[in-house]
Design an enzyme around this catalytic site. Structure first.
Site, PDB file in Angstrom:
ATOM      1  N   SER A 125       9.897   4.687  -8.626  1.00 48.09           N
ATOM      2  CA  SER A 125       9.153   3.472  -8.262  1.00 48.09           C
ATOM      3  C   SER A 125       7.842   3.863  -7.611  1.00 48.09           C
ATOM      4  O   SER A 125       7.826   4.489  -6.537  1.00 48.09           O
ATOM      5  CB  SER A 125       9.982   2.642  -7.277  1.00 48.09           C
ATOM      6  OG  SER A 125       9.125   1.731  -6.613  1.00 48.09           O
ATOM      7  N   HIS A 127       8.745   2.932 -12.894  1.00 47.54           N
ATOM      8  CA  HIS A 127       9.165   1.633 -12.362  1.00 47.54           C
ATOM      9  C   HIS A 127       8.008   1.011 -11.573  1.00 47.54           C
ATOM     10  O   HIS A 127       7.484   1.611 -10.632  1.00 47.54           O
ATOM     11  CB  HIS A 127      10.379   1.840 -11.457  1.00 47.54           C
ATOM     12  CG  HIS A 127      11.036   0.578 -10.997  1.00 47.54           C
ATOM     13  ND1 HIS A 127      11.922  -0.130 -11.774  1.00 47.54           N
ATOM     14  CD2 HIS A 127      10.954  -0.104  -9.830  1.00 47.54           C
ATOM     15  CE1 HIS A 127      12.360  -1.190 -11.105  1.00 47.54           C
ATOM     16  NE2 HIS A 127      11.780  -1.201  -9.915  1.00 47.54           N
ATOM     17  N   ASP A 173       6.938  -2.255  -9.396  1.00 45.49           N
ATOM     18  CA  ASP A 173       7.464  -3.410  -8.657  1.00 45.49           C
ATOM     19  C   ASP A 173       6.371  -4.449  -8.461  1.00 45.49           C
ATOM     20  O   ASP A 173       5.438  -4.233  -7.682  1.00 45.49           O
ATOM     21  CB  ASP A 173       7.985  -2.943  -7.292  1.00 45.49           C
ATOM     22  CG  ASP A 173       9.277  -2.148  -7.423  1.00 45.49           C
ATOM     23  OD1 ASP A 173      10.234  -2.692  -7.997  1.00 45.49           O
ATOM     24  OD2 ASP A 173       9.327  -1.001  -6.942  1.00 45.49           O
ATOM     25  N   MET A 200       5.354  -7.916  -6.990  1.00 48.96           N
ATOM     26  CA  MET A 200       5.813  -8.876  -5.963  1.00 48.96           C
ATOM     27  C   MET A 200       4.720  -9.898  -5.698  1.00 48.96           C
ATOM     28  O   MET A 200       3.533  -9.560  -5.684  1.00 48.96           O
ATOM     29  CB  MET A 200       6.134  -8.133  -4.665  1.00 48.96           C
ATOM     30  CG  MET A 200       7.131  -6.998  -4.846  1.00 48.96           C
ATOM     31  SD  MET A 200       7.612  -6.322  -3.252  1.00 48.96           S
ATOM     32  CE  MET A 200       8.481  -4.832  -3.769  1.00 48.96           C
ATOM     33  N   HIS A 232       9.445  -4.525 -12.961  1.00 48.18           N
ATOM     34  CA  HIS A 232      10.420  -5.329 -12.214  1.00 48.18           C
ATOM     35  C   HIS A 232       9.660  -6.487 -11.547  1.00 48.18           C
ATOM     36  O   HIS A 232       8.941  -6.285 -10.580  1.00 48.18           O
ATOM     37  CB  HIS A 232      11.076  -4.401 -11.175  1.00 48.18           C
ATOM     38  CG  HIS A 232      12.067  -5.052 -10.269  1.00 48.18           C
ATOM     39  ND1 HIS A 232      12.611  -4.408  -9.180  1.00 48.18           N
ATOM     40  CD2 HIS A 232      12.627  -6.292 -10.274  1.00 48.18           C
ATOM     41  CE1 HIS A 232      13.458  -5.202  -8.562  1.00 48.18           C
ATOM     42  NE2 HIS A 232      13.476  -6.363  -9.192  1.00 48.18           N
ATOM     43  N   MET A 259       9.363  -9.406  -9.243  1.00 52.17           N
ATOM     44  CA  MET A 259       9.965 -10.110  -8.092  1.00 52.17           C
ATOM     45  C   MET A 259       9.027 -11.261  -7.785  1.00 52.17           C
ATOM     46  O   MET A 259       8.286 -11.253  -6.794  1.00 52.17           O
ATOM     47  CB  MET A 259      10.123  -9.131  -6.921  1.00 52.17           C
ATOM     48  CG  MET A 259      11.306  -8.199  -7.101  1.00 52.17           C
ATOM     49  SD  MET A 259      11.205  -6.724  -6.076  1.00 52.17           S
ATOM     50  CE  MET A 259      10.196  -5.706  -7.130  1.00 52.17           C
ATOM     51  N   MET A 291      20.399  -4.807  -7.514  1.00 53.60           N
ATOM     52  CA  MET A 291      19.652  -4.334  -6.343  1.00 53.60           C
ATOM     53  C   MET A 291      20.622  -3.849  -5.271  1.00 53.60           C
ATOM     54  O   MET A 291      21.601  -4.523  -4.963  1.00 53.60           O
ATOM     55  CB  MET A 291      18.774  -5.446  -5.774  1.00 53.60           C
ATOM     56  CG  MET A 291      17.712  -5.884  -6.740  1.00 53.60           C
ATOM     57  SD  MET A 291      15.991  -5.575  -6.322  1.00 53.60           S
ATOM     58  CE  MET A 291      15.910  -4.288  -5.184  1.00 53.60           C
ATOM     59  N   GLY A 315      11.770  -6.209  -1.937  1.00 52.54           N
ATOM     60  CA  GLY A 315      10.564  -6.406  -1.131  1.00 52.54           C
ATOM     61  C   GLY A 315       9.931  -5.119  -0.635  1.00 52.54           C
ATOM     62  O   GLY A 315       8.713  -5.014  -0.588  1.00 52.54           O
ATOM     63  N   ASP A 348      18.819  -0.146  -8.111  1.00 55.58           N
ATOM     64  CA  ASP A 348      17.490  -0.102  -7.494  1.00 55.58           C
ATOM     65  C   ASP A 348      17.592  -0.346  -5.991  1.00 55.58           C
ATOM     66  O   ASP A 348      17.985  -1.424  -5.561  1.00 55.58           O
ATOM     67  CB  ASP A 348      16.600  -1.177  -8.154  1.00 55.58           C
ATOM     68  CG  ASP A 348      15.170  -1.167  -7.634  1.00 55.58           C
ATOM     69  OD1 ASP A 348      14.834  -0.317  -6.805  1.00 55.58           O
ATOM     70  OD2 ASP A 348      14.391  -2.040  -8.078  1.00 55.58           O
TER      71      ASP A 348
HETATM   72  C1  DX5 Z   1      12.347  -2.895  -3.721  1.00 59.56           C
HETATM   73  C2  DX5 Z   1      11.970  -2.320  -5.051  1.00 59.56           C
HETATM   74  C3  DX5 Z   1      12.412  -0.939  -5.265  1.00 59.56           C
HETATM   75  C4  DX5 Z   1      11.923   0.077  -4.266  1.00 59.56           C
HETATM   76  C5  DX5 Z   1      12.835   1.261  -4.306  1.00 59.56           C
HETATM   77  O1  DX5 Z   1      12.135  -4.270  -3.753  1.00 59.56           O
HETATM   78  O2  DX5 Z   1      12.497  -3.098  -6.107  1.00 59.56           O
HETATM   79  O3  DX5 Z   1      12.097  -0.531  -6.588  1.00 59.56           O
HETATM   80  O4  DX5 Z   1      10.616   0.481  -4.489  1.00 59.56           O
HETATM   81  O5  DX5 Z   1      12.479   2.151  -3.294  1.00 59.56           O
HETATM   82  P1  DX5 Z   1      13.558   3.116  -2.613  1.00 59.56           P
HETATM   83  O6  DX5 Z   1      14.135   3.946  -3.691  1.00 59.56           O
HETATM   84  O7  DX5 Z   1      12.744   3.885  -1.615  1.00 59.56           O
HETATM   85  O8  DX5 Z   1      14.581   2.228  -1.972  1.00 59.56           O
HETATM   86 ZN    ZN Z   2      12.252  -2.359  -8.208  1.00 57.04          ZN
END
Ligand code: DX5
Ligand code: ZN
Length: 239
Positions: free
Chosen positions: A10, A35, A37, A39, A68, A70, A141, A146, A179
């Site tokens: 990520s 990956h 993210d 948001m 991903h 969110m 998750m 977040g 994740d």
């Molecule tokens: C959180 C994200 C994850 C996050 C994972 O909302 O969806 O992808 O970046 O990071 P780690 O592996 O550090 O928990």
């Molecule tokens: Zn993610």
């Protein structure tokens, strides 16, 4: 099921001032996907990346982009993220009705791409019962969405096994992605429970040697997968 567990680092945990270098580094260190993210500050209490970044990353790597979402209104953005370069586009089940989620998957498939459905740790696995057969991947998750760097929530282990059972009841076998808080130790646990794709933020980027970090997670993941398969064989033999 992939033949080998894949690692999807990520970029939320990457050095964003050197993102191209970071992505090239994880690519040569054995990452299977990237990956990203996305948001919106509404579905989750954080704002991160959007379309221009996905588009730019598409230009600098041949790794599949695992996006991903969110965000509260994923249907408003399906084609935009696919056009930007997403190969797997994942939306949260909490962000729409089952009809909307099925529509999301149909629109992703119409573009020839893979669709994922994600669940927060507190969402019951049955929430995907009406949609699972439309999707190529389920993202479970293991932290509240977040932020990266949070502690792994072990409830995902049972959730993942339940999701696999729901999939089997529907005669489908989507990829299972875990994740949040995944690294050596937790990789083994989620893979024993059916995970095929591991998102790793801190466990990958907060290391001096990405190759060593990714390889160690892969070894742990395969140990978990082998233990999970062995357990299934024994259950079939004795139960
Ligand atoms: C959180 C994200 C994850 C996050 C994972 O909302 O969806 O992808 O970046 O990071 P780690 O592996 O550090 O928990
Ligand atoms: Zn993610």
């Amino acid at each position: 099921m992939f033949e080998k567990v894949k690692i999807s680092p990520s970029i939320l945990s990457a050095d964003l001032c050197n993102l191209e270098k970071e992505i090239k580094a994880i690519e040569s260190a054995g990452a299977g996907l990237v990956h990203i993210d996305v948001m919106d500050g509404h579905f989750v209490p954080n704002l991160t990346f959007g379309l221009p970044l996905v588009k730019r990353i598409r230009e600098i790597t041949s790794l599949p982009l695992d996006v991903h979402l969110m965000i509260s209104n994923p249907l408003d953005y399906v084609e935009k993220y696919l056009d930007a370069g997403a190969d797997i586009l994942t939306a949260h089940i909490e962000a729409g009705s089952p009809e909307e989620m099925n529509r999301f998957a149909r629109r992703v498939h119409a573009a020839g791409k893979k669709a994922g459905v994600a669940l927060r740790p507190s969402t019951k696995p049955e929430a995907v019962d009406d949609v699972i057969s439309s999707f190529d991947m389920v993202l479970a998750m293991s932290v509240e969405p977040g932020f990266s760097g949070q502690k792994f929530q072990s409830s995902v282990i049972d959730s993942m096994a339940e999701i696999c059972a729901i999939a089997a009841a529907h005669n489908c076998s989507p990829l299972m992605q875990a994740d949040g808080g995944i690294g050596v130790g937790t990789a083994q646990k989620v893979c024993a429970s059916g995970a095929d794709v591991l998102v790793c933020g801190n466990a990958c980027f907060c290391n001096d040697d990405y190759s060593k970090a990714i390889s160690a997670i892969k070894v742990d993941a395969e140990l978990g997968r082998a233990a999970g398969l062995k357990k299934q064989q024994l259950l079939a033999q004795y139960m």
